[in-house]
Each structure stands twice: as C-alpha cells, then as structure tokens.
Write an enzyme that holds these catalytic residues in place. Structure first.
Site, PDB file in Angstrom:
ATOM      1  N   ASP A  16       5.810  -5.035   4.801  1.00 24.86           N
ATOM      2  CA  ASP A  16       5.735  -6.306   4.077  1.00 24.86           C
ATOM      3  C   ASP A  16       7.127  -6.710   3.599  1.00 24.86           C
ATOM      4  O   ASP A  16       7.727  -6.030   2.755  1.00 24.86           O
ATOM      5  CB  ASP A  16       4.812  -6.188   2.862  1.00 24.86           C
ATOM      6  CG  ASP A  16       3.338  -6.144   3.246  1.00 24.86           C
ATOM      7  OD1 ASP A  16       3.029  -6.305   4.438  1.00 24.86           O
ATOM      8  OD2 ASP A  16       2.508  -5.950   2.341  1.00 24.86           O
ATOM      9  N   GLY A  42       0.036  -4.000   5.437  1.00 22.59           N
ATOM     10  CA  GLY A  42      -0.959  -4.098   6.493  1.00 22.59           C
ATOM     11  C   GLY A  42      -2.325  -3.836   5.904  1.00 22.59           C
ATOM     12  O   GLY A  42      -2.490  -2.950   5.055  1.00 22.59           O
ATOM     13  N   GLY A 199     -12.658 -14.355  -6.142  1.00 24.86           N
ATOM     14  CA  GLY A 199     -11.518 -14.362  -7.051  1.00 24.86           C
ATOM     15  C   GLY A 199     -11.974 -14.193  -8.489  1.00 24.86           C
ATOM     16  O   GLY A 199     -12.659 -13.226  -8.833  1.00 24.86           O
ATOM     17  N   ASP A 230      -7.795  -5.735  -0.222  1.00 26.08           N
ATOM     18  CA  ASP A 230      -7.873  -4.461   0.491  1.00 26.08           C
ATOM     19  C   ASP A 230      -8.328  -3.338  -0.433  1.00 26.08           C
ATOM     20  O   ASP A 230      -9.142  -2.489  -0.049  1.00 26.08           O
ATOM     21  CB  ASP A 230      -6.520  -4.121   1.114  1.00 26.08           C
ATOM     22  CG  ASP A 230      -6.085  -5.152   2.143  1.00 26.08           C
ATOM     23  OD1 ASP A 230      -6.954  -5.651   2.869  1.00 26.08           O
ATOM     24  OD2 ASP A 230      -4.881  -5.454   2.208  1.00 26.08           O
TER      25      ASP A 230
END
Length: 280
Positions: A16, A42, A199, A230
C-alpha cells in the site's frame, strides 16, 4: 467464548502506497502537501494478518513478486503469526495499491495486481475441514476452484463487486459485502447467508433477503478505513466458526472494525477475538 479455528485466507497481497492529504482530489485536480507511507496490504493480506492476531494463527494462500516488496509482504505476514507456506513467489512485481486518504479517513484506491494475477492453489490444502475466507482481488476462477475443494466453512468477501458464478454463490456458507456492493450484486438477494456492512449504521445478516440479525457500529475516530472492512471480515468468520450466534458475531466484528478505523495501518494490531465479544 470457544477457541477460534485456524482460518485459511485465499487472496491478494499488495504493497500500500498511501498519500494522506487534507481532501481527496476531484478528476483532473492535483492536491499538494501530502505525506507518503509504504506498508503491507491487500485484502487477502489484511484479512490473514487480522485473523492471526485475533485467533493466534492463520494461513495465507497467495502470490508475491520476486522483488523487495514480495519479501517484505511475506515477512510482515509471518511476523503477524500467519503461515506463509502457500504464498508463492512469481517472476515480476508484487501487487501495489495506490491510496489517497483525506483528513476524515475517506479514501480513493487504484490497484495494480502484479503477482496477484498469478495466484494458484499449488501447495494449498482445503480438504481438512477448516474454515476458508476468500475475496475477489484475484481471479474468480481460482476462488471457485478453492470453494470446490473446501470441505469446511467457506466465506467470500465479494469485493470488488462483480457478478458471481452461480456455483460459487451456492457453495458459499457466508458472503460479506458493504452496502454499495450489496446493491451492485443483485444475486445476493437470494443468497442463503449474507452479511452487509453499513459503516456508521452497523451491520446486518440476511438469509434469502430476509434480515435475521443486526448489530450497531461501535463509535470510533476514523483515521483510516482501508483495512477496516478486512478486519471485520476476519472477525466475523472467526466468530461464527467458533460458535457465536449471528448477532453476537456481528457485534464482535463491528468492535474489531472500530479498532481498525482508529489505526493508520492497513494491518493493525488487535487483541484476541474474545476481548471484543463483551464476555459473550
């Protein structure tokens, strides 16, 4: 709370490259004054690292390039407690994500797949009755083949959103998406079990389009939302696989996600899963 099983994660490994700016640029606009960081990421890597920290162990199936980034990605996973025996090194560059994050934690991401385009199942065993979690930053055909070989619980984080092969959707014991992805994949309305994140609105579980459970979001100061989904995925799969009911599992995953958004890292540190379950 029962001990969590070892989770096998099939998916992407990226470096990233993250620029933090005061606001996201509009099309054609250049924004200055950013700060740049480089860190492991990732969707697959983030989920595996989170699972290892939450449960004490995890396995990763993926691919990295024969470059410095590939070595650093594998080392970061190993340091988090992830077994990397099934992470292949292939010729060429490792995957890279170009990320821009504003002062509110919102982001824009462009992914260059690199080695992730060459993920295969060589050296990976899915026949041990264990729990498997996959995403769609790698070829969907590889995900389908893994689903066919998996004899235990199979979960899919259907991101990035795309049409899913009917066989894959039928095999999934759980599909996890955010609200936008849920709207982009109409097939999920008939899926046997889907978790949807909203969210600040928390998360819900659906069975064939009917809501079966809901958990509110935990309040948190949003620093970086890149790895939060994730972390939620890893926590939810581990909680369900350990025997928690749907509502308790969603609440546990929301608590883990709240910790994740408060960190600048795509692969944050976490406590053990039971510490997020509120004693359930």
């Amino acid at each position: 709370m029962p001990a969590s099983p070892t989770l096998t994660v099939l998916g992407s490994l990226n470096v990233d490259l993250t620029s933090r700016v005061h606001r996201l640029p509009s099309p054609g606009e250049t924004i200055g004054g950013g700060t740049l960081t480089r860190q492991p990421g990732g969707k697959g890597g983030n989920q595996a690292a989170a699972a290892a920290r939450l449960a004490g162990a995890a396995r990763m199936v993926g691919a990295v390039g024969d470059d410095t980034d590939g070595r650093s990605l594998t080392q970061a996973l190993a340091m988090a407690g992830v077994n990397t025996d099934a992470v292949r090194q292939v010729p060429g560059p490792s995957g890279t994500a170009l990320i821009v994050i504003d002062s509110e934690g919102e982001n824009q991401i462009a992914v260059c797949p690199g080695a992730n385009a060459h993920v295969d199942l060589e050296g990976a065993d899915f026949s041990d009755g264990g729990t498997v979690l996959a995403q769609l930053e790698i070829d969907v055909g590889i995900v389908l083949e893994a689903a066919r070989r998996t004899t235990g619980f199979f979960a899919l984080n259907a991101a990035p959103a795309q049409e899913l092969p009917a066989e894959l959707l039928e095999r999934c014991d759980l599909v996890i998406v955010n609200e936008s992805e849920y709207g982009l994949i109409p097939q999920l309305g008939n899926a046997k079990r889907v978790a949807v994140t909203y969210g600040a609105g928390g998360a819900s579980m659906f069975a064939h389009g009917v809501k079966t459970a809901h958990a509110p979001a935990r309040k948190a100061r949003v620093v970086n939302s890149v790895g939060a989904g994730d972390a939620f995925c890893a926590a939810l799969v581990l909680a369900l696989a350990s025997g928690l009911d749907e509502q308790s599992s969603l609440a546990t995953a929301c608590a883990v996600g709240a910790d994740a958004v408060a960190s600048e890292l795509s692969q944050p540190e976490f406590g053990r899963l039971e510490s997020y379950s509120g004693g359930l």
